[in-house]
Write an enzyme that holds these catalytic residues in place. Structure first.
Site, short mmCIF file in Angstrom:
data_model
loop_
_atom_site.label_atom_id
_atom_site.label_comp_id
_atom_site.label_asym_id
_atom_site.label_seq_id
_atom_site.Cartn_x
_atom_site.Cartn_y
_atom_site.Cartn_z
N THR A 1 -5.26 -7.74 10.74
CA THR A 1 -5.70 -6.47 10.15
C THR A 1 -5.36 -5.27 11.04
O THR A 1 -4.86 -4.26 10.56
CB THR A 1 -7.23 -6.53 9.94
OG1 THR A 1 -7.54 -7.70 9.19
CG2 THR A 1 -7.73 -5.30 9.21
N ARG B 1 2.63 -6.19 9.45
CA ARG B 1 1.74 -5.17 10.02
C ARG B 1 2.08 -4.87 11.47
O ARG B 1 1.97 -3.73 11.92
CB ARG B 1 0.29 -5.64 9.90
CG ARG B 1 -0.23 -5.56 8.45
CD ARG B 1 -1.55 -6.29 8.30
NE ARG B 1 -2.23 -5.98 7.05
CZ ARG B 1 -3.39 -6.54 6.69
NH1 ARG B 1 -3.97 -7.43 7.48
NH2 ARG B 1 -3.95 -6.20 5.55
N HIS C 1 -1.83 -5.31 1.64
CA HIS C 1 -3.07 -6.06 1.46
C HIS C 1 -2.69 -7.49 1.09
O HIS C 1 -1.73 -7.70 0.36
CB HIS C 1 -3.91 -5.47 0.32
CG HIS C 1 -5.02 -6.38 -0.09
ND1 HIS C 1 -6.21 -6.44 0.60
CD2 HIS C 1 -5.11 -7.33 -1.07
CE1 HIS C 1 -6.99 -7.37 0.04
NE2 HIS C 1 -6.34 -7.92 -0.96
N ARG D 1 -0.93 -14.49 4.55
CA ARG D 1 -1.65 -13.81 5.65
C ARG D 1 -0.86 -13.91 6.96
O ARG D 1 -0.84 -12.98 7.75
CB ARG D 1 -3.05 -14.42 5.85
CG ARG D 1 -4.08 -14.11 4.77
CD ARG D 1 -4.61 -12.70 4.75
NE ARG D 1 -5.38 -12.27 5.89
CZ ARG D 1 -6.15 -11.18 5.90
NH1 ARG D 1 -6.28 -10.43 4.79
NH2 ARG D 1 -6.79 -10.82 6.97
N LYS E 1 0.83 -1.20 0.00
CA LYS E 1 0.00 0.00 0.00
C LYS E 1 0.88 1.27 0.00
O LYS E 1 2.09 1.18 0.24
CB LYS E 1 -0.92 -0.04 1.23
CG LYS E 1 -1.94 -1.19 1.22
CD LYS E 1 -2.83 -1.12 2.47
CE LYS E 1 -3.84 -2.25 2.54
NZ LYS E 1 -4.72 -2.12 3.75
#
Ligand code: UDP
Ligand code: MG
Length: 168
Positions: A98, A109, A126, A92, A11
């Site tokens: 998230t 993340r 993402h 993932r 991103k």
């Protein structure tokens, strides 16, 4: 477990913070193959299609400003398709949850994401979350000719009077 394909997007915050190299080396540990890659200027229309399922969430407008680059002055993302055994769950796992505060600190993340004062999760990458989403997303971001593996059924059509930009 069968081979599967998954869409990964670095991103605008990931690009702004020059995290591409680190993210790619973390992903390389999964033993998957990159079978498509390109930089994309994300239009409002592409953003709305990609995140359409979240249109009734309070953060939707801010999410569109995020993915189209308006939050970072960086109208560019890096979109890739990874392919291999359990690609969706493997990616993932590396990417993390998230919410960056809940994400494993050693995930992408967890290491680099943050929650903005608006409440938006600025979470760097993402990654598709199911085979169904992956197919939808890969078909949205890539044409069959841009992917080196034949993932989904295709058809050949003849176009007439198509205007296309070519090198002068
Ligand atoms: N998002 C957010 N707040 C939320 C849920 C999602 O800001 O409560 C943002 C976040 O950037 C996330 C994106 O919306 O990556 C898409 O949400 P989704 O639930 O699909 O999470 P993901 O699949 O990206 O983990
Ligand atoms: Mg999702």
């Amino acid at each position: 477990m069968a081979r599967e394909a998954t869409l990964v997007i670095i991103k605008p915050d990931g690009l702004k913070k020059s995290l591409t190299g680190d993210i790619l080396s973390r992903l390389s540990q999964a033993g998957l193959k990159i079978i498509a890659a390109k930089t994309v200027k994300v239009s409002e229309s592409l953003a709305k299609k990609h995140y359409g399922h979240l249109s009734d969430r309070p953060f939707f407008k801010e999410l569109l400003r995020y993915i189209t680059g308006q939050l970072h002055g960086e109208n560019r993302v890096l979109a890739m398709v990874y392919y291999g055994e359990s690609a969706i769950s493997q990616v993932r796992q590396i990417v993390g949850a998230t919410n960056p505060e809940e994400a494993d600190p050693v995930s992408v993340r967890g290491a680099y994401g943050r929650i903005l004062t608006t409440g938006l999760f600025e979470n760097v990458v993402h990654a598709s979350s199911s085979a169904e989403d992956a197919e939808k997303e890969i078909k949205l971001w890539f044409a069959p000719s841009e992917v080196v593996v034949n993932l989904y059924p295709c058809k050949v059509i003849t176009l007439e009077k198509v205007e296309q930009k070519v090198w002068a």
